[in-house]
Enzyme design. Structure first.
Site, PDB file in Angstrom:
ATOM      1  N   ARG A  36      15.828   4.781   7.014  1.00  0.00           N
ATOM      2  CA  ARG A  36      14.612   3.164   6.096  1.00  0.00           C
ATOM      3  C   ARG A  36      13.024   4.243   6.630  1.00  0.00           C
ATOM      4  O   ARG A  36      12.047   4.149   5.412  1.00  0.00           O
ATOM      5  CB  ARG A  36      14.744   1.892   7.382  1.00  0.00           C
ATOM      6  CG  ARG A  36      14.407   0.511   6.240  1.00  0.00           C
ATOM      7  CD  ARG A  36      12.488   0.613   6.699  1.00  0.00           C
ATOM      8  NE  ARG A  36      12.488   0.737   8.011  1.00  0.00           N
ATOM      9  CZ  ARG A  36      11.036   0.948   8.249  1.00  0.00           C
ATOM     10  NH1 ARG A  36      10.071   0.754   8.002  1.00  0.00           N
ATOM     11  NH2 ARG A  36      10.500   0.869   9.696  1.00  0.00           N
ATOM     12  N   ASP A  37      12.676   4.307   7.169  1.00  0.00           N
ATOM     13  CA  ASP A  37      10.924   4.280   7.270  1.00  0.00           C
ATOM     14  C   ASP A  37      10.716   5.590   6.803  1.00  0.00           C
ATOM     15  O   ASP A  37       9.956   5.813   6.158  1.00  0.00           O
ATOM     16  CB  ASP A  37      10.519   4.158   8.878  1.00  0.00           C
ATOM     17  CG  ASP A  37       9.568   4.185   9.366  1.00  0.00           C
ATOM     18  OD1 ASP A  37       8.286   4.375   8.210  1.00  0.00           O
ATOM     19  OD2 ASP A  37       8.889   4.411  10.536  1.00  0.00           O
ATOM     20  N   HIS A 235       6.915   4.160  18.701  1.00  0.00           N
ATOM     21  CA  HIS A 235       6.684   4.693  17.764  1.00  0.00           C
ATOM     22  C   HIS A 235       6.065   5.305  17.008  1.00  0.00           C
ATOM     23  O   HIS A 235       4.809   4.979  16.735  1.00  0.00           O
ATOM     24  CB  HIS A 235       7.320   2.510  16.733  1.00  0.00           C
ATOM     25  CG  HIS A 235       7.641   2.711  14.874  1.00  0.00           C
ATOM     26  ND1 HIS A 235       8.521   3.296  14.384  1.00  0.00           N
ATOM     27  CD2 HIS A 235       7.139   3.347  14.010  1.00  0.00           C
ATOM     28  CE1 HIS A 235       8.189   3.305  12.890  1.00  0.00           C
ATOM     29  NE2 HIS A 235       7.817   3.956  13.375  1.00  0.00           N
ATOM     30  N   HIS A 237       4.391   8.634  14.175  1.00  0.00           N
ATOM     31  CA  HIS A 237       4.406   9.716  13.536  1.00  0.00           C
ATOM     32  C   HIS A 237       3.466  10.616  14.058  1.00  0.00           C
ATOM     33  O   HIS A 237       2.728  11.098  14.919  1.00  0.00           O
ATOM     34  CB  HIS A 237       3.412   8.386  12.786  1.00  0.00           C
ATOM     35  CG  HIS A 237       4.389   7.534  11.713  1.00  0.00           C
ATOM     36  ND1 HIS A 237       5.413   7.988  10.073  1.00  0.00           N
ATOM     37  CD2 HIS A 237       4.719   6.428  12.032  1.00  0.00           C
ATOM     38  CE1 HIS A 237       5.351   6.637  10.880  1.00  0.00           C
ATOM     39  NE2 HIS A 237       4.972   6.241  11.221  1.00  0.00           N
ATOM     40  N   CYS A 268       4.542   5.196   6.163  1.00  0.00           N
ATOM     41  CA  CYS A 268       5.008   3.967   5.847  1.00  0.00           C
ATOM     42  C   CYS A 268       3.674   4.104   4.538  1.00  0.00           C
ATOM     43  O   CYS A 268       2.710   4.788   4.266  1.00  0.00           O
ATOM     44  CB  CYS A 268       3.957   3.615   6.630  1.00  0.00           C
ATOM     45  SG  CYS A 268       3.357   2.092   6.143  1.00  0.00           S
ATOM     46  N   ASN A 277       7.546  10.383  10.650  1.00  0.00           N
ATOM     47  CA  ASN A 277       7.876   9.924  12.245  1.00  0.00           C
ATOM     48  C   ASN A 277       8.036  11.168  12.884  1.00  0.00           C
ATOM     49  O   ASN A 277       8.659  12.542  12.839  1.00  0.00           O
ATOM     50  CB  ASN A 277       9.519   9.017  12.420  1.00  0.00           C
ATOM     51  CG  ASN A 277       9.505   7.563  11.744  1.00  0.00           C
ATOM     52  OD1 ASN A 277       9.895   6.922  10.669  1.00  0.00           O
ATOM     53  ND2 ASN A 277       8.485   6.682  12.396  1.00  0.00           N
TER      54      ASN A 277
HETATM   55  C1  LIG Z   1       6.802  -9.141   1.632  1.00  0.00           C
HETATM   56  C2  LIG Z   1       6.084  -8.628   0.073  1.00  0.00           C
HETATM   57  C3  LIG Z   1       7.750  -8.927  -0.763  1.00  0.00           C
HETATM   58  C4  LIG Z   1       4.859 -10.162  -0.020  1.00  0.00           C
HETATM   59  O1  LIG Z   1       4.592  -9.708  -1.227  1.00  0.00           O
HETATM   60  P1  LIG Z   1       3.059 -10.527  -2.054  1.00  0.00           P
HETATM   61  O2  LIG Z   1       3.684 -10.243  -3.267  1.00  0.00           O
HETATM   62  O3  LIG Z   1       2.450 -11.567  -1.638  1.00  0.00           O
HETATM   63  O4  LIG Z   1       4.634 -11.842  -2.407  1.00  0.00           O
HETATM   64  P2  LIG Z   1       5.693 -12.800  -3.756  1.00  0.00           P
HETATM   65  O5  LIG Z   1       5.734 -13.843  -1.972  1.00  0.00           O
HETATM   66  O6  LIG Z   1       3.812 -13.352  -4.335  1.00  0.00           O
HETATM   67  O7  LIG Z   1       6.092 -12.341  -4.117  1.00  0.00           O
HETATM   68  C5  LIG Z   1       5.424 -11.196  -5.492  1.00  0.00           C
HETATM   69  C6  LIG Z   1       7.489 -10.689  -6.174  1.00  0.00           C
HETATM   70  O8  LIG Z   1       8.184  -9.995  -4.321  1.00  0.00           O
HETATM   71  C7  LIG Z   1       8.874 -10.637  -4.696  1.00  0.00           C
HETATM   72  N1  LIG Z   1      10.004 -10.585  -3.027  1.00  0.00           N
HETATM   73  C8  LIG Z   1       8.888 -11.275  -2.074  1.00  0.00           C
HETATM   74  N2  LIG Z   1       9.933 -10.992  -1.499  1.00  0.00           N
HETATM   75  C9  LIG Z   1      10.456  -9.769  -1.476  1.00  0.00           C
HETATM   76  C10 LIG Z   1      11.900  -9.827  -0.755  1.00  0.00           C
HETATM   77  N3  LIG Z   1      12.060  -9.871   0.627  1.00  0.00           N
HETATM   78  N4  LIG Z   1      12.328  -8.751  -1.263  1.00  0.00           N
HETATM   79  C11 LIG Z   1      12.440  -9.066  -2.693  1.00  0.00           C
HETATM   80  N5  LIG Z   1      11.407  -9.274  -3.790  1.00  0.00           N
HETATM   81  C12 LIG Z   1      10.151  -9.611  -3.046  1.00  0.00           C
HETATM   82  C13 LIG Z   1       9.061 -12.304  -4.969  1.00  0.00           C
HETATM   83  O9  LIG Z   1      10.112 -12.548  -6.153  1.00  0.00           O
HETATM   84  C14 LIG Z   1       7.656 -11.246  -6.471  1.00  0.00           C
HETATM   85  O10 LIG Z   1       8.624 -11.105  -7.331  1.00  0.00           O
HETATM   86  P3  LIG Z   1       8.015 -11.298  -9.050  1.00  0.00           P
HETATM   87  O11 LIG Z   1       8.010 -12.848  -9.489  1.00  0.00           O
HETATM   88  O12 LIG Z   1       6.660 -11.020  -9.135  1.00  0.00           O
HETATM   89  O13 LIG Z   1       9.132 -11.024  -9.593  1.00  0.00           O
HETATM   90  C15 LIG Z   1       5.676  -7.580  -0.033  1.00  0.00           C
HETATM   91  O14 LIG Z   1       4.334  -7.717   0.799  1.00  0.00           O
HETATM   92  C16 LIG Z   1       6.571  -6.362   0.369  1.00  0.00           C
HETATM   93  O15 LIG Z   1       7.005  -6.696   0.014  1.00  0.00           O
HETATM   94  N6  LIG Z   1       6.187  -5.683   1.286  1.00  0.00           N
HETATM   95  C17 LIG Z   1       6.812  -4.053   1.407  1.00  0.00           C
HETATM   96  C18 LIG Z   1       6.398  -3.981   2.873  1.00  0.00           C
HETATM   97  C19 LIG Z   1       6.676  -2.785   3.757  1.00  0.00           C
HETATM   98  O16 LIG Z   1       7.805  -2.987   3.273  1.00  0.00           O
HETATM   99  N7  LIG Z   1       6.155  -2.219   4.102  1.00  0.00           N
HETATM  100  C20 LIG Z   1       6.820  -0.564   4.713  1.00  0.00           C
HETATM  101  C21 LIG Z   1       7.473  -1.219   6.044  1.00  0.00           C
HETATM  102  S1  LIG Z   1       6.763  -1.706   7.002  1.00  0.00           S
HETATM  103  C22 LIG Z   1       6.319  -0.002   8.482  1.00  0.00           C
HETATM  104  O17 LIG Z   1       6.694   0.848   7.359  1.00  0.00           O
HETATM  105  C23 LIG Z   1       5.908   0.159   9.373  1.00  0.00           C
HETATM  106  C24 LIG Z   1       6.524   0.234  10.459  1.00  0.00           C
HETATM  107  C25 LIG Z   1       7.459  -0.379  10.382  1.00  0.00           C
HETATM  108  O18 LIG Z   1       7.692   1.612  10.130  1.00  0.00           O
HETATM  109  C26 LIG Z   1       6.169   0.319  11.480  1.00  0.00           C
HETATM  110  C27 LIG Z   1       5.042   1.391  11.608  1.00  0.00           C
HETATM  111  O19 LIG Z   1       4.947   2.473  11.509  1.00  0.00           O
HETATM  112  O20 LIG Z   1       4.001   1.577  11.906  1.00  0.00           O
END
Ligand SMILES: CC(C)(COP(=O)([O-])OP(=O)([O-])OC[C@H]1O[C@@H](n2cnc3c(N)ncnc32)[C@H](O)[C@@H]1OP(=O)([O-])[O-])[C@@H](O)C(=O)NCCC(=O)NCCSC(=O)C[C@@](C)(O)CC(=O)[O-]
Length: 692
Positions: A36-37, A235, A237, A268, A277
């Site tokens: 995933r990450d 966690h 990196h 990320c 990581n």
């Molecule tokens: C959260 C949202 C979706 C908000 O995004 P948004 O644009 O604010 O949300 P929205 O509600 O306005 O929706 C926008 C569009 O996204 C769709 N949508 C909305 N939600 C979903 C969903 N769940 N699955 C699929 N589609 C989704 C929704 O249907 C819409 O589609 P459209 O109408 O434009 O075609 C967006 O910001 C997003 O997906 N962000 C992804 C963030 C992410 O995955 N980041 C990486 C993971 S975090 C990380 O890596 C850190 C970690 C955990 O490892 C720890 C560390 O290292 O610190």
């Protein structure tokens, strides 16, 4: 698929042990986040679902029990996570392994719930995430920290209501790429809010990978003012090369769960410049010989050499070098056949295993034939990807002997494959090896059922029935029409009955190869069965670890006479971690997958061999039959072999072929046996139509 209620409750008990026991005992939990990450950050072409599935399956087989399988985020934001539903559907769900998914919002949870409606045990855990700074959350989630926490409350609640456990992440706990230095007080508050929502654990992420050990220490001490340290995970990196040092610092400050990523994959997408990581290999290596022990299902730990191998493999798939420091060193050493003083067992196993898997790939399956047959079946398939075959190409079906498991055949398959590639001859389309229902992985899945009526005598015909059920296709989990295949049964030891019983629908076999066939008249079966069953009942069946088991077996008894590849596979695939139904209170160490009681129950089935003896004559008249004996008459008396040839078969001319493996006894040498199987497969049959 592993979907029974019985299986689910077993997983829950393991999970409880997994979270409590390690903390108390300086045991470190690894949460493998590579799939995933790691993969979410890969630029370029979308990584195929099959690659992700293979990565996850390999990690689970290496002993990883907590891994992130993907995320239900917007594919517009993180395209690499687009196929997570298919990944979850495609992986082998191994018992005791938590395949978690990252969920950003209600929409992501709804998508997961839709999947769970069809397959309720596809996962038992989600992760939710937020950050210690508004700036990072704006970039990552399009909202502030307070807004994101508010949105996560109902998500966490709904997940728990559905029986899922919830893990939380706080990102940018040391430095934020957008707003700089982070206030540790805010990290503490956010972590506490996540725990208050019901998260069983909160992972603190140095997302940027800039953190230094003293900063990690200060941050942890601040968070610990409000949060019990056993609720925290680290966690890190590795952007500035401090990740391993930060892991060690976190451990010294009481943290016992570390997120890491095989091959150091990842980063990320919303943390510009951050690298992957900390590599799982590097963490395992750093902890070798220390006061910490890494928990896992591979002899009670995670196999470092397996992880090295997986890191190498996935890096090759992604077309770039591994970020792990350890992987380059150990992988090169293995290929130069240098002695690496880590785990001799796994090292040699990998070197030995490679010739086969240059061409063949493999996948494990769980086949559920219920209600037609009461026990689950586990099988492994070996094939060459992208090869094309005509209808005459053979599908080989291997069945093992008592006390073994499906992987026991791998050295023979390895050598056979080498012969097929080098010398040509018949075309082999696929190879399948099938566990007896009380052996190998099937024994774990059937553990409860086997204790209700199979505990005294396990008739070997159960194996026959299970294979028949598997080949007839009245079940789920394997999508192959064996009835259209040109099947060859390859049967070890006393398994003649397996292919001879007249179950319906009848399955046609091109031919059958019996190896060291244990059919004999009644006067031999009683004493032999008694001796074997009492031996099985008395044998040692628990060891502190797989490594210890190998050392002990290598030095004594019948095990010491086995081909080393077979012994190593026995250790790797014939043993399982404790506890089990037989040993509910032993939590450390390994035991036999086919329990002593079940092995003894097989030997008590004296009539199977006798009936086989009676039916062999008619069998060879109907099915082209090859017979291979070891040249040394150790278990099977010479008189029995002579009687079989002279009186039962009525001369070798009635067999499709007859041969003896030089220098081999009952536990024949795999290389010699592969040669004889190759010869048998290439023997013209003279047109006998076979029907079993
Ligand atoms: C959260 C949202 C979706 C908000 O995004 P948004 O644009 O604010 O949300 P929205 O509600 O306005 O929706 C926008 C569009 O996204 C769709 N949508 C909305 N939600 C979903 C969903 N769940 N699955 C699929 N589609 C989704 C929704 O249907 C819409 O589609 P459209 O109408 O434009 O075609 C967006 O910001 C997003 O997906 N962000 C992804 C963030 C992410 O995955 N980041 C990486 C993971 S975090 C990380 O890596 C850190 C970690 C955990 O490892 C720890 C560390 O290292 O610190």
């Amino acid at each position: 698929m592993l979907s029974s209620t019985r299986f689910r409750s077993w997983r829950i008990s393991r999970r409880t042990l997994g979270t409590l026991a390690p903390f108390a005992k300086n045991v470190v939990n690894i949460v493998e986040v590579g799939a995933r990450d790691g993969l979410q950050n890969e630029k370029g072409a979308i990584i195929p679902v099959e690659t992700k599935v293979e990565l996850i399956n390999r990690l689970a087989r290496a002993g990883v029990t907590n891994l992130e399988a993907g995320s239900f985020v917007s594919p517009k934001w993180v395209p690499q996570m687009g196929g997570t539903a298919d990944v979850l559907k495609g992986i082998d769900h191994l018992p005791g392994v938590h395949y978690s998914v990252l969920i950003p919002n209600q929409r992501g949870l709804d998508d997961l719930f839709a999947l769970l409606d069809g397959q309720p045990t596809i996962t038992d855990e989600i992760s939710i995430f937020t950050a210690a700074t508004d700036a990072f959350n704006q970039a990552n989630l399009n909202c502030t920290t307070a807004e994101s926490l508010k949105k996560l409350v109902p998500v966490a609640q709904a997940a728990q209501d559905r029986g899922l456990r919830v893990r939380g992440y706080v990102s940018v706990v040391i430095a934020c790429p957008y707003s700089g230095r982070v206030d540790y007080k805010r990290v503490r508050e956010v972590a506490k809010e996540l725990l208050d929502m019901g998260c069983y654990e909160v992972s603190l992420g140095d997302t940027v990978g800039k953190g230094r050990p003293h900063e990690v220490a200060e941050m942890l001490e601040e968070v610990k003012r409000d949060v019990r340290v056993e609720k925290l995970a680290g966690h890190f990196h590795d952007t500035y090369g401090t990740a391993v040092a930060n892991v060690l610092t976190a451990l010294e400050h009481g943290v016992r769960t570390i997120d890491s990523s095989v091959g150091g994959l990842g980063g990320c997408p919303y943390s510009p410049g951050a690298t992957g990581n900390v590599a799982t290999e590097d963490v395992l290596y750093a902890l070798l010989g220390s006061k910490y022990r890494v928990a896992g299902s591979n002899g009670g730990t995670i196999g470092l050499e397996d992880i090295v191998d997986i890191g190498w493999w996935i890096s090759e798939k992604l077309g770039r070098p591994s970020a792990s420091r350890v992987v380059g060193r150990l992988h090169d050493c293995r290929y130069l056949h240098l002695h690496v003083a880590l785990s001799e067992i796994r090292f040699i196993l990998l070197v030995g295993r490679y010739p086969m898997f240059q061409k063949l790939v493999s996948k494990s399956y769980v086949y559920d034939p219920r209600p037609n047959y009461p026990l689950l079946i586990t099988a492994k398939r070996y094939w060459i990807p992208d090869a094309s075959y005509d209808n005459d190409a053979l599908t080989l079906i291997f069945a093992h002997g008592t006390g073994f498991h499906k992987e026991n055949w791998e050295p023979t398959i390895d050598d056979l494959q080498e012969l097929l590639l080098r010398r040509g001859g018949v075309r082999v389309r696929e190879i399948w090896s099938i566990d007896a229902p009380n052996h190998g992985d099937a024994a774990i899945l059937n553990e409860n059922t086997l204790s209700w009526g199979y505990e005294n005598i396990f008739q070997w015909e159960e194996y026959a029935r299970s294979i028949h059920s598997f080949l007839s296709g009245f079940g789920t989990g394997v999508d192959v029409d064996f009835k259209s295949r040109n099947l060859v049964g390859i049967v070890q030891h006393r398994r003649r009955r397996m292919l001879t019983v007249g179950y319906y629908p009848q399955i046609k076999f091109h031919s059958v190869i019996f190896c060291e066939l244990m059919c004999m008249p009644r006067e031999y079966t009683g004493p032999a069965g008694n001796m074997l069953s009492s031996g099985a009942e008395k044998r040692r069946d628990t060891w502190p670890s797989k490594e210890e088991a190998y050392k002990i077996m290598k030095s004594r008894g019948v095990w010491s006479t086995w081909d080393d590849r077979v012994l190593r596979l026995f250790i790797e695939c014939g043993l399982r971690g404790l506890p089990t139904l037989d040993y509910p209170s032993k939590t450390v160490g390994v035991t036999l997958k086919c329990s002593r009681a079940q092995e003894a129950a097989c030997y008590r089935d004296g009539t199977g061999s006798t009936r086989g003896y009676r039916l062999l004559g008619s069998f060879v008249r109907n099915v082209p039959t090859h017979l291979i004996y070891g040249a040394i008459d150790d278990y099977l008396p010479a008189a029995v072999k002579t009687d079989i040839i002279d009186n039962v078969v009525r001369g070798v001319e009635n067999l499709a072929s007859f041969s003896r493996v030089e220098g081999a006894g009952h536990l024949v040498n795999p290389r010699g046996l592969a040669q004889k199987i190759y010869d048998a497969l290439n023997t013209p049959l003279g047109g006998i139509g076979a029907k079993l």
